[in-house]
Design a protein around this motif. Sequence first.
Motif, PDB file in Angstrom:
ATOM      1  N   GLN A 224      16.421  -5.826  16.800  1.00  0.00           N
ATOM      2  CA  GLN A 224      17.503  -6.389  17.610  1.00  0.00           C
ATOM      3  C   GLN A 224      18.866  -6.219  16.954  1.00  0.00           C
ATOM      4  O   GLN A 224      19.748  -7.063  17.070  1.00  0.00           O
ATOM      5  N   GLY A 225      19.045  -5.118  16.242  1.00  0.00           N
ATOM      6  CA  GLY A 225      20.350  -4.804  15.669  1.00  0.00           C
ATOM      7  C   GLY A 225      20.680  -5.571  14.412  1.00  0.00           C
ATOM      8  O   GLY A 225      21.851  -5.675  14.038  1.00  0.00           O
ATOM      9  N   ALA A 226      19.689  -6.125  13.717  1.00  0.00           N
ATOM     10  CA  ALA A 226      19.953  -6.932  12.523  1.00  0.00           C
ATOM     11  C   ALA A 226      20.549  -6.092  11.402  1.00  0.00           C
ATOM     12  O   ALA A 226      20.296  -4.887  11.283  1.00  0.00           O
ATOM     13  N   ILE A 227      21.364  -6.725  10.587  1.00  0.00           N
ATOM     14  CA  ILE A 227      21.898  -6.115   9.376  1.00  0.00           C
ATOM     15  C   ILE A 227      21.633  -7.067   8.210  1.00  0.00           C
ATOM     16  O   ILE A 227      21.435  -8.256   8.427  1.00  0.00           O
ATOM     17  N   PRO A 228      21.591  -6.531   6.978  1.00  0.00           N
ATOM     18  CA  PRO A 228      21.825  -5.150   6.584  1.00  0.00           C
ATOM     19  C   PRO A 228      20.711  -4.218   7.042  1.00  0.00           C
ATOM     20  O   PRO A 228      19.552  -4.618   7.139  1.00  0.00           O
ATOM     21  N   PHE A 229      21.106  -2.980   7.277  1.00  0.00           N
ATOM     22  CA  PHE A 229      20.193  -1.915   7.678  1.00  0.00           C
ATOM     23  C   PHE A 229      20.271  -0.843   6.592  1.00  0.00           C
ATOM     24  O   PHE A 229      21.350  -0.330   6.301  1.00  0.00           O
ATOM     25  N   ILE A 230      19.128  -0.525   5.973  1.00  0.00           N
ATOM     26  CA  ILE A 230      19.119   0.484   4.908  1.00  0.00           C
ATOM     27  C   ILE A 230      18.041   1.503   5.224  1.00  0.00           C
ATOM     28  O   ILE A 230      16.855   1.177   5.313  1.00  0.00           O
ATOM     29  N   ASP A 231      18.468   2.758   5.393  1.00  0.00           N
ATOM     30  CA  ASP A 231      17.568   3.866   5.668  1.00  0.00           C
ATOM     31  C   ASP A 231      17.458   4.713   4.394  1.00  0.00           C
ATOM     32  O   ASP A 231      18.434   5.305   3.949  1.00  0.00           O
ATOM     33  N   TYR A 232      16.260   4.742   3.824  1.00  0.00           N
ATOM     34  CA  TYR A 232      16.012   5.537   2.622  1.00  0.00           C
ATOM     35  C   TYR A 232      15.485   6.910   3.020  1.00  0.00           C
ATOM     36  O   TYR A 232      14.286   7.141   3.117  1.00  0.00           O
ATOM     37  N   GLY A 233      16.407   7.827   3.276  1.00  0.00           N
ATOM     38  CA  GLY A 233      16.041   9.206   3.535  1.00  0.00           C
ATOM     39  C   GLY A 233      15.169   9.436   4.747  1.00  0.00           C
ATOM     40  O   GLY A 233      14.495  10.465   4.846  1.00  0.00           O
TER      41      GLY A 233
END
Length: 305
Positions: A224-233
């Motif tokens: 639902q758009g939560a942050i923080p959002f961290i994409d590891y590669g």
Amino acid sequence: MAGQNDNRRARLAAQRDAQDREQARARNRRLLLAGGAIVVVVAVVLAFVLTSGHGGSSGSSASSTAPPPRGTASSSVLDQLTSVPAATLDQVGAGQTSTIPTSISGTALTSGGKPEVLYIGAEYCPYCAAERWAVIVALSRFGSFSGLAPIRSAAKDGAGNAEPYPLTPTWTFAKSTYTSKYLTFTPVEGYTNVPDAATGFYTTLQTLTAAQQALLNKYDAAYQGAIPFIDYGNRFLSVGASYNPAVLSGLTWAEIAADLHNQASPVAKAVLGTANYATAAVCALTSDQPASACTSVVRALQAKI
């Protein structure tokens, strides 16, 4: 693996009750970013000097129409933050974290010929405030930061609504740089911690690229758009706070940094445990290099994510 992911999502769902307001505002942020909205900044920035003993303690009196303080960190605080010994991190191991990164699949996310770690957050966000401590500890094992500035999360938004875990001491990635031969770190702080009465929210700071927005839309929709959002590669994903921000309540930057060197402290168990899982995710991207970061303890955590 499917059962493990279900359990992790269940733990994250339990945390969402405390993050409802955060998620709603994150959805607003996403809509504004996607639409390219321009917000008029009407704020007075209060400067302060952070010392190693009492940095930022005056922020508790910040009003809803003025930003929580930010300033310049002392070199001793930053040195402690970015140089936690590997032995201390290994002693903490998994620590005390409520959520850990989960596996995702997609085209490898790279930048400059290196694996990319994409962080999306906001300065007002208390969950981002907590997570940044761990991210800085973890990524300092692979490279070096410059330009990190101490800030606090917000107390109230532009409509006067109180934030959870107000004035959490943290750092901002805005205007910072990160150098590493192993990976690229791309942070986006979407909003400041400055309340904006015109929108009832916060003033804008940085805007997502179309590619970053697409990743957020793809992988963050389930949260639902939560942050923080961290994409590891595009191999691992972390959404929301990995530990309770309350563990940082009432502490100065100097006290938190010092606690990170005491593996028995609640701060170390929460922050370093989270940092170790973040390190495990990065090590999976770098083929377990360097060895100083990708220790046997960290490699063991890879099997859990």
